[in-house]
Design an enzyme around this catalytic site. Structure first.
Site, PDB file in Angstrom:
ATOM      1  N   ASN A   4       0.929   0.451   2.836  1.00 55.99           N
ATOM      2  CA  ASN A   4      -0.494   0.148   2.986  1.00 55.99           C
ATOM      3  C   ASN A   4      -0.687  -0.526   4.343  1.00 55.99           C
ATOM      4  O   ASN A   4      -0.399  -1.716   4.490  1.00 55.99           O
ATOM      5  CB  ASN A   4      -0.946  -0.778   1.841  1.00 55.99           C
ATOM      6  CG  ASN A   4      -2.386  -1.238   1.989  1.00 55.99           C
ATOM      7  OD1 ASN A   4      -3.135  -0.700   2.810  1.00 55.99           O
ATOM      8  ND2 ASN A   4      -2.776  -2.219   1.199  1.00 55.99           N
ATOM      9  N   LYS A   6      -3.372  -1.186   5.839  1.00 52.10           N
ATOM     10  CA  LYS A   6      -4.606  -1.979   5.926  1.00 52.10           C
ATOM     11  C   LYS A   6      -5.353  -1.654   7.231  1.00 52.10           C
ATOM     12  O   LYS A   6      -5.324  -0.511   7.670  1.00 52.10           O
ATOM     13  CB  LYS A   6      -4.286  -3.473   5.786  1.00 52.10           C
ATOM     14  CG  LYS A   6      -3.454  -3.759   4.526  1.00 52.10           C
ATOM     15  CD  LYS A   6      -3.321  -5.210   4.192  1.00 52.10           C
ATOM     16  CE  LYS A   6      -2.481  -5.371   2.928  1.00 52.10           C
ATOM     17  NZ  LYS A   6      -2.377  -6.763   2.499  1.00 52.10           N
ATOM     18  N   HIS A  93      -7.851  -2.919  -4.587  1.00 54.95           N
ATOM     19  CA  HIS A  93      -7.018  -3.901  -3.889  1.00 54.95           C
ATOM     20  C   HIS A  93      -7.747  -5.247  -3.868  1.00 54.95           C
ATOM     21  O   HIS A  93      -8.968  -5.302  -3.727  1.00 54.95           O
ATOM     22  CB  HIS A  93      -6.719  -3.437  -2.469  1.00 54.95           C
ATOM     23  CG  HIS A  93      -5.655  -4.253  -1.806  1.00 54.95           C
ATOM     24  ND1 HIS A  93      -5.912  -5.504  -1.298  1.00 54.95           N
ATOM     25  CD2 HIS A  93      -4.334  -4.020  -1.614  1.00 54.95           C
ATOM     26  CE1 HIS A  93      -4.774  -5.995  -0.802  1.00 54.95           C
ATOM     27  NE2 HIS A  93      -3.806  -5.116  -0.976  1.00 54.95           N
ATOM     28  N   GLU A  95      -8.105  -7.406  -1.703  1.00 60.25           N
ATOM     29  CA  GLU A  95      -8.934  -7.672  -0.513  1.00 60.25           C
ATOM     30  C   GLU A  95     -10.304  -7.016  -0.644  1.00 60.25           C
ATOM     31  O   GLU A  95     -11.310  -7.550  -0.172  1.00 60.25           O
ATOM     32  CB  GLU A  95      -8.184  -7.183   0.743  1.00 60.25           C
ATOM     33  CG  GLU A  95      -6.996  -8.091   1.055  1.00 60.25           C
ATOM     34  CD  GLU A  95      -5.874  -7.407   1.822  1.00 60.25           C
ATOM     35  OE1 GLU A  95      -6.076  -6.304   2.361  1.00 60.25           O
ATOM     36  OE2 GLU A  95      -4.768  -8.006   1.871  1.00 60.25           O
ATOM     37  N   GLU A 164      -0.017  -6.631  -8.079  1.00 62.26           N
ATOM     38  CA  GLU A 164       0.012  -7.411  -6.842  1.00 62.26           C
ATOM     39  C   GLU A 164      -0.588  -8.794  -7.091  1.00 62.26           C
ATOM     40  O   GLU A 164      -1.822  -8.959  -7.017  1.00 62.26           O
ATOM     41  CB  GLU A 164      -0.811  -6.712  -5.750  1.00 62.26           C
ATOM     42  CG  GLU A 164      -0.253  -5.387  -5.302  1.00 62.26           C
ATOM     43  CD  GLU A 164      -0.621  -5.089  -3.860  1.00 62.26           C
ATOM     44  OE1 GLU A 164       0.268  -4.672  -3.118  1.00 62.26           O
ATOM     45  OE2 GLU A 164      -1.789  -5.289  -3.472  1.00 62.26           O
ATOM     46  N   GLY A 170       0.981 -11.132   1.522  1.00 62.86           N
ATOM     47  CA  GLY A 170       1.036 -11.634   2.884  1.00 62.86           C
ATOM     48  C   GLY A 170       1.495 -13.074   3.011  1.00 62.86           C
ATOM     49  O   GLY A 170       1.382 -13.674   4.077  1.00 62.86           O
ATOM     50  N   SER A 209       4.366  -9.220  -0.454  1.00 61.84           N
ATOM     51  CA  SER A 209       5.507  -9.729   0.333  1.00 61.84           C
ATOM     52  C   SER A 209       6.812  -8.989   0.058  1.00 61.84           C
ATOM     53  O   SER A 209       7.885  -9.576   0.082  1.00 61.84           O
ATOM     54  CB  SER A 209       5.674 -11.238   0.125  1.00 61.84           C
ATOM     55  OG  SER A 209       4.540 -11.927   0.635  1.00 61.84           O
TER      56      SER A 209
HETATM   57  P1  PGA Z   1       2.032  -7.535   1.883  1.00 60.08           P
HETATM   58  O1  PGA Z   1       0.738  -6.769   1.322  1.00 60.08           O
HETATM   59  O2  PGA Z   1       3.214  -6.604   1.646  1.00 60.08           O
HETATM   60  O3  PGA Z   1       1.767  -7.735   3.346  1.00 60.08           O
HETATM   61  O4  PGA Z   1       2.175  -8.790   1.119  1.00 60.08           O
HETATM   62  C1  PGA Z   1       0.811  -5.994   0.164  1.00 60.08           C
HETATM   63  C2  PGA Z   1      -0.560  -5.451  -0.164  1.00 60.08           C
HETATM   64  O5  PGA Z   1      -1.553  -6.174   0.013  1.00 60.08           O
HETATM   65  O6  PGA Z   1      -0.681  -4.299  -0.599  1.00 60.08           O
END
Ligand code: PGA
Length: 252
Positions: A4, A6, A93, A95, A164, A170, A209
């Site tokens: 992903n 983003k 997601h 976000e 998640e 992150g 992460s």
């Molecule tokens: P990350 O993000 O691997 O940077 O923690 C995962 C995600 O939000 O899909």
């Protein structure tokens, strides 16, 4: 294994990544039966798909708008994404739930629209830190998943669930592989309760992460079929290492 990206990488940077990957690996660098999916920005989706097709690597979108075609300025529908060669779409997601106010009803409608267009929906669920600390993880993720299951026809091959935890995204922090496996087990059980035994085939990913260092530990858990990777998927060497770490598919 899903990358992903983003809101990262220009079209040129996206193409440089996948062209270099194609140069280094003439075949997908993972065992048979393992699917690799790259989700670039919308503007890079089509050109990236063209480069990845010979590698048998699928491309996914990070979002979708409801509807098919029409007067919706800025919208890109599932129909348009499928025609642009997307095979997966990430929906729900955290976000998007947080920054765009997408609630369970919107996520469910988007998942249905993706499946109806012949693609697979990667549905994200996860609890915030305060819910985890008060023991509310199970109620949160099951509630998020139930909203989607209630809207979908039984189509285990077209549903991918990504667990998640919000606090892991992150942050460099993760649940233990055993904790993530427990949640994956709860989620799969909800699908079986709705769709019967066929629902057991649904794929459950862990995300938050994930890195080349910890990916093997998550993937060795019985209920975790793959990973949804953000930050670590932006570096080609790390992405290749993670793809190579996926064990052969169980009961393929
Ligand atoms: P990350 O993000 O691997 O940077 O923690 C995962 C995600 O939000 O899909």
């Amino acid at each position: 294994m899903v990358a992903n990206w983003k809101m990262n990488k220009t079209v040129g940077q996206s193409l440089a990544f996948v062209r270099e990957w194609a140069r280094q690996d003439s075949r997908p660098p993972s065992p048979d039966g393992v699917e690799l999916v790259v989700c670039p920005t919308l503007v890079a989706l089509w050109p990236v798909a063209r480069v990845l097709e010979p590698l048998s690597v699928a491309v996914g979108a990070q979002n979708v708008e409801l509807g098919r075609e029409g007067a919706l300025t800025g919208g890109v529908s599932a129909y348009l994404l499928a025609e642009a060669r997307a095979r997966y779409v990430i929906v729900g997601h955290s976000e998007r739930r947080r920054e765009f106010g997408e609630d369970d009803a919107v996520v469910a409608a988007k998942a249905l629209s993706v499946v109806s267009a012949g693609m697979s929906a990667i549905v994200c669920v996860g609890e915030a830190l305060d819910a985890r600390e008060r023991g509310g993880t199970r109620a949160v993720v099951e509630g998020q998943l139930e909203a989607v299951l209630a809207a979908l026809p039984p189509a285990p091959a077209q549903l991918v669930i990504a667990y998640e935890p919000l606090w892991a995204i992150g942050s460099g922090q993760t649940p233990t592989p055993a904790e993530a496996n427990q949640v994956a087990d709860w989620l799969r059980a909800r699908v079986v309760a709705r769709w019967g035994d066929a629902g057991a085939a649904v794929r459950v990913l862990y995300g938050g992460s994930v890195s080349a260092v910890n990916v093997a530990a998550f993937l060795s858990e019985s209920e975790i079929d793959g990973a949804l990777v953000g930050g670590a998927s932006l570096q080609l060497d790390q992405w290749r290492a993670m793809a190579a770490a996926v064990p052969p598919v169980r009961n393929a």
